[in-house]
Design a protein around this motif. Structure first.
Motif, PDB file in Angstrom:
ATOM      1  N   ASN A  40      51.139  49.743  34.144  1.00  0.00           N
ATOM      2  CA  ASN A  40      51.384  48.534  34.929  1.00  0.00           C
ATOM      3  C   ASN A  40      50.217  48.225  35.854  1.00  0.00           C
ATOM      4  O   ASN A  40      49.758  47.079  35.950  1.00  0.00           O
ATOM      5  CB  ASN A  40      52.655  48.694  35.779  1.00  0.00           C
ATOM      6  CG  ASN A  40      53.917  48.466  34.980  1.00  0.00           C
ATOM      7  OD1 ASN A  40      53.866  48.052  33.834  1.00  0.00           O
ATOM      8  ND2 ASN A  40      55.064  48.739  35.590  1.00  0.00           N
ATOM      9  N   ARG A  41      49.747  49.266  36.533  1.00  0.00           N
ATOM     10  CA  ARG A  41      48.653  49.085  37.494  1.00  0.00           C
ATOM     11  C   ARG A  41      47.362  48.683  36.782  1.00  0.00           C
ATOM     12  O   ARG A  41      46.689  47.725  37.178  1.00  0.00           O
ATOM     13  CB  ARG A  41      48.459  50.371  38.291  1.00  0.00           C
ATOM     14  CG  ARG A  41      47.497  50.252  39.453  1.00  0.00           C
ATOM     15  CD  ARG A  41      47.552  51.476  40.343  1.00  0.00           C
ATOM     16  NE  ARG A  41      47.128  52.677  39.652  1.00  0.00           N
ATOM     17  CZ  ARG A  41      47.928  53.659  39.279  1.00  0.00           C
ATOM     18  NH1 ARG A  41      49.229  53.590  39.516  1.00  0.00           N
ATOM     19  NH2 ARG A  41      47.455  54.728  38.671  1.00  0.00           N
ATOM     20  N   THR A  42      47.031  49.387  35.710  1.00  0.00           N
ATOM     21  CA  THR A  42      45.789  49.113  34.991  1.00  0.00           C
ATOM     22  C   THR A  42      45.829  47.738  34.329  1.00  0.00           C
ATOM     23  O   THR A  42      44.859  46.969  34.390  1.00  0.00           O
ATOM     24  CB  THR A  42      45.533  50.197  33.929  1.00  0.00           C
ATOM     25  OG1 THR A  42      45.504  51.482  34.578  1.00  0.00           O
ATOM     26  CG2 THR A  42      44.224  49.969  33.210  1.00  0.00           C
ATOM     27  N   TRP A  43      46.953  47.410  33.697  1.00  0.00           N
ATOM     28  CA  TRP A  43      47.087  46.115  33.033  1.00  0.00           C
ATOM     29  C   TRP A  43      46.986  44.979  34.043  1.00  0.00           C
ATOM     30  O   TRP A  43      46.324  43.956  33.781  1.00  0.00           O
ATOM     31  CB  TRP A  43      48.422  46.051  32.287  1.00  0.00           C
ATOM     32  CG  TRP A  43      48.584  44.830  31.435  1.00  0.00           C
ATOM     33  CD1 TRP A  43      48.240  44.696  30.119  1.00  0.00           C
ATOM     34  CD2 TRP A  43      49.104  43.553  31.845  1.00  0.00           C
ATOM     35  NE1 TRP A  43      48.526  43.418  29.686  1.00  0.00           N
ATOM     36  CE2 TRP A  43      49.054  42.702  30.712  1.00  0.00           C
ATOM     37  CE3 TRP A  43      49.623  43.066  33.038  1.00  0.00           C
ATOM     38  CZ2 TRP A  43      49.500  41.395  30.762  1.00  0.00           C
ATOM     39  CZ3 TRP A  43      50.055  41.754  33.095  1.00  0.00           C
ATOM     40  CH2 TRP A  43      49.993  40.929  31.961  1.00  0.00           C
ATOM     41  N   SER A  44      47.624  45.128  35.210  1.00  0.00           N
ATOM     42  CA  SER A  44      47.587  44.080  36.233  1.00  0.00           C
ATOM     43  C   SER A  44      46.166  43.872  36.748  1.00  0.00           C
ATOM     44  O   SER A  44      45.737  42.727  36.982  1.00  0.00           O
ATOM     45  CB  SER A  44      48.522  44.437  37.397  1.00  0.00           C
ATOM     46  OG  SER A  44      49.869  44.458  36.975  1.00  0.00           O
ATOM     47  N   ARG A  45      45.425  44.957  36.917  1.00  0.00           N
ATOM     48  CA  ARG A  45      44.026  44.822  37.357  1.00  0.00           C
ATOM     49  C   ARG A  45      43.193  44.095  36.313  1.00  0.00           C
ATOM     50  O   ARG A  45      42.361  43.245  36.657  1.00  0.00           O
ATOM     51  CB  ARG A  45      43.440  46.206  37.640  1.00  0.00           C
ATOM     52  CG  ARG A  45      44.013  46.870  38.877  1.00  0.00           C
ATOM     53  CD  ARG A  45      43.374  48.221  39.139  1.00  0.00           C
ATOM     54  NE  ARG A  45      43.899  48.818  40.363  1.00  0.00           N
ATOM     55  CZ  ARG A  45      43.474  49.973  40.870  1.00  0.00           C
ATOM     56  NH1 ARG A  45      42.519  50.663  40.258  1.00  0.00           N
ATOM     57  NH2 ARG A  45      44.004  50.431  41.999  1.00  0.00           N
ATOM     58  N   CYS A  46      43.424  44.417  35.062  1.00  0.00           N
ATOM     59  CA  CYS A  46      42.685  43.738  33.988  1.00  0.00           C
ATOM     60  C   CYS A  46      43.036  42.257  33.933  1.00  0.00           C
ATOM     61  O   CYS A  46      42.155  41.400  33.752  1.00  0.00           O
ATOM     62  CB  CYS A  46      42.983  44.400  32.645  1.00  0.00           C
ATOM     63  SG  CYS A  46      42.301  46.060  32.448  1.00  0.00           S
ATOM     64  N   LEU A  47      44.326  41.929  34.108  1.00  0.00           N
ATOM     65  CA  LEU A  47      44.738  40.527  34.074  1.00  0.00           C
ATOM     66  C   LEU A  47      44.062  39.727  35.174  1.00  0.00           C
ATOM     67  O   LEU A  47      43.547  38.626  34.934  1.00  0.00           O
ATOM     68  CB  LEU A  47      46.260  40.419  34.208  1.00  0.00           C
ATOM     69  CG  LEU A  47      46.812  38.988  34.220  1.00  0.00           C
ATOM     70  CD1 LEU A  47      46.588  38.317  32.870  1.00  0.00           C
ATOM     71  CD2 LEU A  47      48.290  38.973  34.595  1.00  0.00           C
ATOM     72  N   MET A  48      44.049  40.260  36.385  1.00  0.00           N
ATOM     73  CA  MET A  48      43.412  39.550  37.489  1.00  0.00           C
ATOM     74  C   MET A  48      41.919  39.377  37.225  1.00  0.00           C
ATOM     75  O   MET A  48      41.342  38.327  37.518  1.00  0.00           O
ATOM     76  CB  MET A  48      43.645  40.302  38.797  1.00  0.00           C
ATOM     77  CG  MET A  48      45.097  40.333  39.269  1.00  0.00           C
ATOM     78  SD  MET A  48      45.771  38.694  39.677  1.00  0.00           S
ATOM     79  CE  MET A  48      46.533  38.168  38.123  1.00  0.00           C
ATOM     80  N   ALA A  49      41.291  40.375  36.647  1.00  0.00           N
ATOM     81  CA  ALA A  49      39.849  40.296  36.371  1.00  0.00           C
ATOM     82  C   ALA A  49      39.540  39.215  35.342  1.00  0.00           C
ATOM     83  O   ALA A  49      38.635  38.397  35.535  1.00  0.00           O
ATOM     84  CB  ALA A  49      39.330  41.648  35.905  1.00  0.00           C
ATOM     85  N   VAL A  50      40.293  39.193  34.251  1.00  0.00           N
ATOM     86  CA  VAL A  50      39.988  38.216  33.207  1.00  0.00           C
ATOM     87  C   VAL A  50      40.404  36.801  33.615  1.00  0.00           C
ATOM     88  O   VAL A  50      39.883  35.820  33.076  1.00  0.00           O
ATOM     89  CB  VAL A  50      40.626  38.601  31.851  1.00  0.00           C
ATOM     90  CG1 VAL A  50      40.090  39.925  31.358  1.00  0.00           C
ATOM     91  CG2 VAL A  50      42.142  38.604  31.935  1.00  0.00           C
ATOM     92  N   CYS A  51      41.322  36.677  34.580  1.00  0.00           N
ATOM     93  CA  CYS A  51      41.678  35.361  35.104  1.00  0.00           C
ATOM     94  C   CYS A  51      40.657  34.864  36.122  1.00  0.00           C
ATOM     95  O   CYS A  51      40.749  33.724  36.591  1.00  0.00           O
ATOM     96  CB  CYS A  51      43.058  35.395  35.750  1.00  0.00           C
ATOM     97  SG  CYS A  51      44.430  35.419  34.572  1.00  0.00           S
ATOM     98  N   GLY A  52      39.717  35.720  36.473  1.00  0.00           N
ATOM     99  CA  GLY A  52      38.661  35.313  37.395  1.00  0.00           C
ATOM    100  C   GLY A  52      38.966  35.542  38.848  1.00  0.00           C
ATOM    101  O   GLY A  52      38.297  34.978  39.723  1.00  0.00           O
ATOM    102  N   LEU A  53      39.954  36.390  39.156  1.00  0.00           N
ATOM    103  CA  LEU A  53      40.317  36.677  40.539  1.00  0.00           C
ATOM    104  C   LEU A  53      39.828  38.064  40.949  1.00  0.00           C
ATOM    105  O   LEU A  53      40.100  39.055  40.272  1.00  0.00           O
ATOM    106  CB  LEU A  53      41.838  36.614  40.740  1.00  0.00           C
ATOM    107  CG  LEU A  53      42.403  35.217  40.875  1.00  0.00           C
ATOM    108  CD1 LEU A  53      42.985  34.767  39.546  1.00  0.00           C
ATOM    109  CD2 LEU A  53      43.459  35.159  41.954  1.00  0.00           C
ATOM    110  N   ARG A  54      39.111  38.109  42.043  1.00  0.00           N
ATOM    111  CA  ARG A  54      38.672  39.384  42.625  1.00  0.00           C
ATOM    112  C   ARG A  54      39.717  39.845  43.625  1.00  0.00           C
ATOM    113  O   ARG A  54      40.138  39.083  44.498  1.00  0.00           O
ATOM    114  CB  ARG A  54      37.319  39.200  43.306  1.00  0.00           C
ATOM    115  CG  ARG A  54      36.776  40.448  43.987  1.00  0.00           C
ATOM    116  CD  ARG A  54      35.330  40.220  44.410  1.00  0.00           C
ATOM    117  NE  ARG A  54      34.840  41.304  45.243  1.00  0.00           N
ATOM    118  CZ  ARG A  54      34.763  41.257  46.569  1.00  0.00           C
ATOM    119  NH1 ARG A  54      35.138  40.156  47.209  1.00  0.00           N
ATOM    120  NH2 ARG A  54      34.313  42.286  47.250  1.00  0.00           N
TER     121      ARG A  54
END
Length: 247
Positions: A40-54
């Motif tokens: 959950n944690r890793t997937w959520s970090r990846c989602l935010m990154a690919v959506c362009g959010l730091r």
């Protein structure tokens, strides 16, 4: 350029979402809670990154043991931002369950859906929250009950502070501060009558978006005389702490 950014990010987001759905449907039933939390944690970090959010974390989050995370509510992004720090079961309105894709993902990740307006909804949700606390989980709560642009807070609903209060579970306020090119604004806010698709188009086509996740000190579970604070007192304390971080 906005269209190009959106298309490029969408080509990354879609496989990630497919992977998430496959994990929820085929992998989660066969793995333990620690592995699910890591995914959950890793997937959520990846989602935010690919959506362009730091995402920038500040403060000291409670990373082990049961805790109630209380945050201001700005967007659908909030759930994934907080999950990027620690896997969290959120209390969310039942309408989110019907959202395309996002609803399926948050449901699979353990979101607790409350049927607002139902007579016994708060009592049933309280029992569900206590069950998660007994497992040592983090539960997330957006006590405003709706989203804002992230500058001022609406009044907090105090009822769902009760499960943590009566069981002595720590309550940690969290302030979510949205910025674009280093300046606070409400660009990413999902408010009013805007559709989810319109918000995704705006967020995924933008540049310079970031979210500061400010973990504030845990609220005192007892008064100096040993008595328990009321749920209304706890909600006021949490609101004041978050408002101070947003000002």
């Amino acid at each position: 350029m906005k269209l190009l950014r959106f298309v490029l990010r969408l080509t990354l987001v879609l496989p990630l979402i497919l992977f998430g759905l496959l994990c929820v449907g085929l992998v989660y039933p066969f793995i333990g809670p620690k592995t699910r939390a890591w995914l959950n944690r890793t997937w959520s970090r990846c989602l935010m990154a690919v959506c362009g959010l730091r995402v920038v974390f500040k403060g000291e989050p409670r990373m082990t043991g049961p805790v109630l995370l209380v945050a201001n509510h700005v967007s659908w992004i909030d759930i994934f931002v907080l999950n990027s720090a620690r896997a969290t079961s959120f209390v969310a309105k039942s309408e989110i369950r019907s959202w395309p894709v996002i609803g399926w993902l948050v449901a699979g990740a353990g979101t607790l859906f409350i049927e607002r307006g139902q007579r016994h909804a708060v009592h049933a949700m309280g029992e569900a929250m206590q069950a998660r606390f007994k497992l040592g989980d983090a539960v997330g709560l957006f006590p405003e009950g709706t989203t804002t642009e992230g500058f001022e807070l609406l009044p907090f609903h105090a009822s769902l502070f009760e499960p943590a209060r009566t069981t002595g579970v720590e309550i940690q306020p969290v302030a979510l501060r949205f910025l674009q090119h280093g300046k606070r604004n409400g660009f990413a806010a999902f408010v009013g009558e805007e559709s989810l698709v319109a918000n995704l188009w705006r967020v995924m086509g933008a540049t310079g978006l970031s979210v500061e996740v400010v973990f504030l000190p845990v609220l005192a579970t007892k008064h100096a005389d040993g008595s328990l604070p009321t749920r209304l007192e706890l909600s006021h304390q949490a609101r004041e702490a978050i408002q101070g971080a947003l000002s």
